[in-house]
Write an enzyme that holds these catalytic residues in place. Structure first.
Site, PDB file in Angstrom:
ATOM      1  N   GLU A   1     -33.164 -20.899  47.527  1.00 10.40           N
ATOM      2  CA  GLU A   1     -33.879 -22.101  47.003  1.00 10.40           C
ATOM      3  C   GLU A   1     -33.123 -22.521  45.746  1.00 10.40           C
ATOM      4  O   GLU A   1     -33.939 -23.012  45.032  1.00 10.40           O
ATOM      5  CB  GLU A   1     -35.230 -21.593  46.960  1.00 10.40           C
ATOM      6  CG  GLU A   1     -35.864 -21.436  48.313  1.00 10.40           C
ATOM      7  CD  GLU A   1     -37.615 -21.602  48.532  1.00 10.40           C
ATOM      8  OE1 GLU A   1     -38.062 -22.349  47.689  1.00 10.40           O
ATOM      9  OE2 GLU A   1     -38.108 -21.058  49.650  1.00 10.40           O
TER      10      GLU A   1
ATOM     11  N   GLN B   1     -38.331   6.091  21.390  1.00  9.71           N
ATOM     12  CA  GLN B   1     -38.172   4.942  20.941  1.00  9.71           C
ATOM     13  C   GLN B   1     -37.280   4.046  22.069  1.00  9.71           C
ATOM     14  O   GLN B   1     -37.410   2.697  22.355  1.00  9.71           O
ATOM     15  CB  GLN B   1     -37.733   4.691  19.815  1.00  9.71           C
ATOM     16  CG  GLN B   1     -38.046   3.225  19.137  1.00  9.71           C
ATOM     17  CD  GLN B   1     -37.515   3.441  17.628  1.00  9.71           C
ATOM     18  OE1 GLN B   1     -36.636   4.147  17.086  1.00  9.71           O
ATOM     19  NE2 GLN B   1     -38.196   2.543  16.850  1.00  9.71           N
TER      20      GLN B   1
HETATM   21  N1  CAA Z   1     -37.619 -34.942  43.863  1.00  7.52           N
HETATM   22  C1  CAA Z   1     -37.603 -36.104  44.614  1.00  7.52           C
HETATM   23  N2  CAA Z   1     -36.087 -36.496  44.865  1.00  7.52           N
HETATM   24  C2  CAA Z   1     -34.946 -36.180  44.422  1.00  7.52           C
HETATM   25  C3  CAA Z   1     -35.151 -34.875  43.719  1.00  7.52           C
HETATM   26  C4  CAA Z   1     -36.296 -34.232  43.563  1.00  7.52           C
HETATM   27  N3  CAA Z   1     -36.562 -33.212  42.607  1.00  7.52           N
HETATM   28  N4  CAA Z   1     -33.843 -34.672  43.246  1.00  7.52           N
HETATM   29  C5  CAA Z   1     -33.118 -35.678  43.538  1.00  7.52           C
HETATM   30  N5  CAA Z   1     -33.800 -36.722  44.209  1.00  7.52           N
HETATM   31  C6  CAA Z   1     -33.614 -37.998  45.157  1.00  7.52           C
HETATM   32  C7  CAA Z   1     -32.692 -38.613  43.860  1.00  7.52           C
HETATM   33  O1  CAA Z   1     -33.841 -39.544  43.438  1.00  7.52           O
HETATM   34  C8  CAA Z   1     -31.890 -39.451  44.837  1.00  7.52           C
HETATM   35  O2  CAA Z   1     -32.656 -40.473  45.620  1.00  7.52           O
HETATM   36  P1  CAA Z   1     -31.955 -41.813  46.070  1.00  7.52           P
HETATM   37  O3  CAA Z   1     -31.531 -41.629  47.353  1.00  7.52           O
HETATM   38  O4  CAA Z   1     -33.190 -42.892  45.903  1.00  7.52           O
HETATM   39  O5  CAA Z   1     -30.666 -42.267  44.982  1.00  7.52           O
HETATM   40  C9  CAA Z   1     -31.248 -38.428  46.129  1.00  7.52           C
HETATM   41  O6  CAA Z   1     -32.495 -37.397  46.006  1.00  7.52           O
HETATM   42  C10 CAA Z   1     -29.995 -37.682  45.815  1.00  7.52           C
HETATM   43  O7  CAA Z   1     -30.064 -37.031  44.500  1.00  7.52           O
HETATM   44  P2  CAA Z   1     -28.937 -36.472  43.709  1.00  7.52           P
HETATM   45  O8  CAA Z   1     -27.917 -37.605  43.665  1.00  7.52           O
HETATM   46  O9  CAA Z   1     -29.220 -35.895  42.466  1.00  7.52           O
HETATM   47  O10 CAA Z   1     -28.402 -35.523  44.842  1.00  7.52           O
HETATM   48  P3  CAA Z   1     -27.299 -34.338  44.842  1.00  7.52           P
HETATM   49  O11 CAA Z   1     -26.583 -34.480  46.020  1.00  7.52           O
HETATM   50  O12 CAA Z   1     -26.458 -34.568  43.603  1.00  7.52           O
HETATM   51  O13 CAA Z   1     -27.855 -32.893  44.695  1.00  7.52           O
HETATM   52  C11 CAA Z   1     -29.048 -30.939  43.826  1.00  7.52           C
HETATM   53  C12 CAA Z   1     -28.776 -32.694  43.696  1.00  7.52           C
HETATM   54  C13 CAA Z   1     -30.411 -30.612  42.947  1.00  7.52           C
HETATM   55  C14 CAA Z   1     -27.896 -30.317  43.400  1.00  7.52           C
HETATM   56  C15 CAA Z   1     -29.556 -30.290  45.230  1.00  7.52           C
HETATM   57  O14 CAA Z   1     -28.347 -30.731  45.996  1.00  7.52           O
HETATM   58  C16 CAA Z   1     -29.937 -29.214  45.320  1.00  7.52           C
HETATM   59  O15 CAA Z   1     -31.315 -28.894  44.923  1.00  7.52           O
HETATM   60  N6  CAA Z   1     -28.926 -28.269  45.716  1.00  7.52           N
HETATM   61  C17 CAA Z   1     -29.559 -26.966  45.877  1.00  7.52           C
HETATM   62  C18 CAA Z   1     -30.136 -26.852  47.421  1.00  7.52           C
HETATM   63  C19 CAA Z   1     -31.047 -25.442  47.627  1.00  7.52           C
HETATM   64  O16 CAA Z   1     -31.867 -25.075  46.792  1.00  7.52           O
HETATM   65  N7  CAA Z   1     -31.036 -25.063  48.868  1.00  7.52           N
HETATM   66  C20 CAA Z   1     -31.705 -23.761  49.259  1.00  7.52           C
HETATM   67  C21 CAA Z   1     -32.078 -23.853  50.744  1.00  7.52           C
HETATM   68  S1  CAA Z   1     -33.415 -23.248  51.345  1.00  7.52           S
HETATM   69  C22 CAA Z   1     -33.332 -21.574  51.149  1.00  7.52           C
HETATM   70  O17 CAA Z   1     -32.933 -21.099  50.327  1.00  7.52           O
HETATM   71  C23 CAA Z   1     -33.512 -20.950  52.358  1.00  7.52           C
HETATM   72  C24 CAA Z   1     -34.684 -19.988  52.714  1.00  7.52           C
HETATM   73  O18 CAA Z   1     -35.250 -19.767  53.657  1.00  7.52           O
HETATM   74  C25 CAA Z   1     -35.482 -19.268  51.246  1.00  7.52           C
END
Ligand code: CAA
Length: 386
Positions: free
Chosen positions: A366, A282
């Site tokens: 990501e 189990q």
């Molecule tokens: N879709 C479209 N636009 C978006 C959005 C989305 N999902 N999220 C935010 N935006 C837009 C907002 O509308 C805003 O637009 P305006 O300029 O018109 O105002 C702008 O983006 C800024 O938005 P925020 O103020 O919300 O942004 P923030 O600085 O507070 O950050 C966050 C938001 C979601 C935390 C973002 O910084 C984030 O996703 N961070 C994580 C990054 C990440 O995933 N990095 C991984 C890199 S890739 C990798 O891993 C390598 C690889 O090779 C696999």
């Protein structure tokens, strides 16, 4: 609501399963052991359209839907998570350029990477001091005459040393915060791009068949034809691409966990203690039952996000929920699967040891689990009008 895949989705899933078993399975453990980058394998996957699953056929992709893309990622990751991450990033880059690129960019760049001719695409957003907060990046592109000169360092770049084309995010207007960031498509090292080099390749806990590069850009020159989606529009593009990318990574986590769970069920059916197969105990049955339930829940969340993306509905919240849940639970599933194997699970003789190491990073890249929670909470606040 229909939970069955369409005929087309099932066909592409089966193609991915077959190629994973035939092409990837025989050398997956060896690639992990010796850290070989799967260049020949990626070229072959490109020939099948799997490097651009949602990319239109006229650009060399499979022209399939987002659910099909998730199924492909699951099947590849079930066998080799290292190949899967290179495939995921290439799909993300190809889809982005296919969607927002100019006609000239679409025709010049997308077929080259999705066919496998240029092996892979890379997504160069993160920097040594800007990972979770990409608005804080410092890599800069300065206008000189009719050219852009890009200078800075990019960190954690999957396939960064092999990719034929790299999307590089850089500050073009230093006072403008996230609105001063622009995306450029830069030819990779295989093109002999002047000023582009690899600072280091990371020695990682898992995903040994995938390379993770620090890229150094020292005055890399590109023209206006490298600007993707308009000057100052880069941050939004990154966010859009990452929403889709998160479906890819949750699918990758599901695939890794499914491979581990299948191995655990097989092992538990063969291994006997106290006079019966351990699957009859189990304690072991409970572990397998929990793992199978979490896996199905992760799958449903992921398919929901994929279906919403395909339908053109908002899916930021759903993609983050899928990634958060699938990657956290996949970690637990791999842990339980290893436990079912007992001491053998801790050795390299059984594939569950590789799954346990490979799955760990899905909670980080990501967007970490903490970033996914932040995104979900912000979406809840937005929906509540608070
Ligand atoms: N879709 C479209 N636009 C978006 C959005 C989305 N999902 N999220 C935010 N935006 C837009 C907002 O509308 C805003 O637009 P305006 O300029 O018109 O105002 C702008 O983006 C800024 O938005 P925020 O103020 O919300 O942004 P923030 O600085 O507070 O950050 C966050 C938001 C979601 C935390 C973002 O910084 C984030 O996703 N961070 C994580 C990054 C990440 O995933 N990095 C991984 C890199 S890739 C990798 O891993 C390598 C690889 O090779 C696999």
């Amino acid at each position: 609501m229909d939970f069955a895949p369409t005929e087309e989705q099932e066909l592409i899933r089966r193609t991915a399963r077959d190629v994973a078993e035939r092409l990837l399975a025989p050398r997956a453990a060896a690639r992990d052991e010796d850290g070989t980058f799967p260049e020949a394998e990626l070229r072959e996957l490109g020939g099948l359209g799997l490097l651009g699953v949602t990319v239109p056929e006229e650009l060399g992709g499979a022209g399939a839907d987002v659910v099909a893309y998730s199924l492909v990622m699951q099947e590849l990751a079930r066998v080799d998570a290292s190949v899967a991450v290179a495939v995921s990033v290439t799909n993300m880059v190809a889809e982005l350029i296919g969607k927002v690129g100019t006609d000239e960019q679409r025709r010049r760049i997308v077929p080259a990477i999705v066919s496998g001719r240029e092996v892979a695409g890379a997504f160069a957003l993160s920097e040594p001091q800007a990972g979770s907060d990409p608005a804080a990046l410092t890599c800069a592109a300065v206008r000189t005459g009719d050219r852009w000169r890009i200078t800075g360092a990019k960190q954690w770049i999957t396939s960064g040393d092999h990719a034929g084309q790299i999307v590089v995010w850089a500050v073009t207007d230093p006072g403008a915060g996230h609105r001063g960031i622009t995306a450029f498509v830069v030819p990779g090292l295989r093109h002999g791009t002047a000023g582009l080099s690899v600072g280091r390749l990371e020695a990682k806990m898992g995903l040994h068949g995938s390379t993770t590069a620090q890229l150094v850009l020292d005055g890399v020159e590109v023209g206006d034809d490298a600007v993707l989606g308009g000057v100052g529009g880069g941050f939004r593009l990154a966010m859009m691409a990452l929403d889709g990318g998160r479906i890819g990574i949750s699918s990758q986590a599901i695939g890794i966990a499914r491979g581990a769970l299948e191995a655990a069920i097989r092992y538990a059916g063969e291994r006997e203690t106290f006079g019966q197969p351990i699957i009859r105990h189990q304690a072991v049955g409970n572990m397998l039952a929990d793992a199978a339930t979490w896996l199905d829940a992760a799958l449903l969340l992921t398919l929901r996000a994929a279906a919403r993306k395909q339908a053109g509905l908002p899916y930021t919240r759903e993609a983050s929920m899928a990634k958060l849940f699938a990657t956290e639970k996949a970690g637990q599933i791999c842990d339980l699967a290893l436990q079912v194997h007992g001491g053998y699970g801790y050795t390299r003789d059984f594939p569950v040891e590789r799954a346990y190491r490979d799955v760990r990073v899905t909670r980080i890249y990501e967007g970490t689990s903490e970033i996914q929670r932040l995104v979900i909470a912000r979406e809840l606040i937005k929906a509540a009008g608070a």
